[in-house]
Enzyme design. Sequence first.
Site, PDB file in Angstrom:
ATOM      1  N   GLU A 153       0.824  -1.204   0.000  1.00 26.74           N
ATOM      2  CA  GLU A 153       0.000   0.000   0.000  1.00 26.74           C
ATOM      3  C   GLU A 153       0.860   1.256   0.000  1.00 26.74           C
ATOM      4  O   GLU A 153       0.518   2.249  -0.652  1.00 26.74           O
ATOM      5  CB  GLU A 153      -0.961  -0.043   1.190  1.00 26.74           C
ATOM      6  CG  GLU A 153      -1.993  -1.154   1.022  1.00 26.74           C
ATOM      7  CD  GLU A 153      -2.635  -1.627   2.303  1.00 26.74           C
ATOM      8  OE1 GLU A 153      -2.512  -0.945   3.345  1.00 26.74           O
ATOM      9  OE2 GLU A 153      -3.264  -2.706   2.275  1.00 26.74           O
ATOM     10  N   GLU A 156      -4.252  -9.712   2.417  1.00 22.67           N
ATOM     11  CA  GLU A 156      -5.255  -9.571   3.471  1.00 22.67           C
ATOM     12  C   GLU A 156      -6.433 -10.535   3.316  1.00 22.67           C
ATOM     13  O   GLU A 156      -6.930 -11.055   4.312  1.00 22.67           O
ATOM     14  CB  GLU A 156      -5.782  -8.122   3.523  1.00 22.67           C
ATOM     15  CG  GLU A 156      -4.765  -7.123   4.017  1.00 22.67           C
ATOM     16  CD  GLU A 156      -3.873  -6.558   2.921  1.00 22.67           C
ATOM     17  OE1 GLU A 156      -3.151  -5.586   3.201  1.00 22.67           O
ATOM     18  OE2 GLU A 156      -3.899  -7.076   1.788  1.00 22.67           O
TER      19      GLU A 156
END
Length: 179
Positions: free
Chosen positions: A16, A37
């Site tokens: 990210e 995730e």
Amino acid sequence: MSIAKIRGRARGAGSEFVLACDMRFASREHAVLSQPEIGLGLVAGGAPTHHLPFLTGRGRALEIMLTGQDYDADLAERYGYVNRSVPDASLDGFVDDVADRIASFDKAALVEVKNFVGEVSLPSHELQAPTSAAFWASATRPAGRRRLAAAKERGLGRPGDFELRMGRHLPGLDRETGA
């Protein structure tokens, strides 16, 4: 202007971070990127759901986000996840040359170009809050807690095979946790 030089694993929050950079260059031999995730029962919270579609297209963004697989530098380049995959021995010089070249140009022109490109290629900052809220909500759900606990037992956050090949281990968490 922000340039990420990736010479190792950039997963989850690391991915990210590099997605938020203006450019990303990766070591062909050592870089691994992923958004794992989903395999941990979580929703990614750092807005890769908003950055990746602009870079890779919708289908590839969904593939990256919904499979939790690891992507080597060459595949990441083909997908648009990184600008370019560069041989590790050349990575430092290559990135330095790009940065030096950009730094040699008129600053006002650089800012204007970056702003115009950003207007049509960056997600709205308002999307960050709901993404972050979804991450924290997913971390408190029973499935997320079970899968995180199973991943920690298998080696999440510690040197070893789980960390080195996380993308291969995530589907196994389903069978072990019943999630």
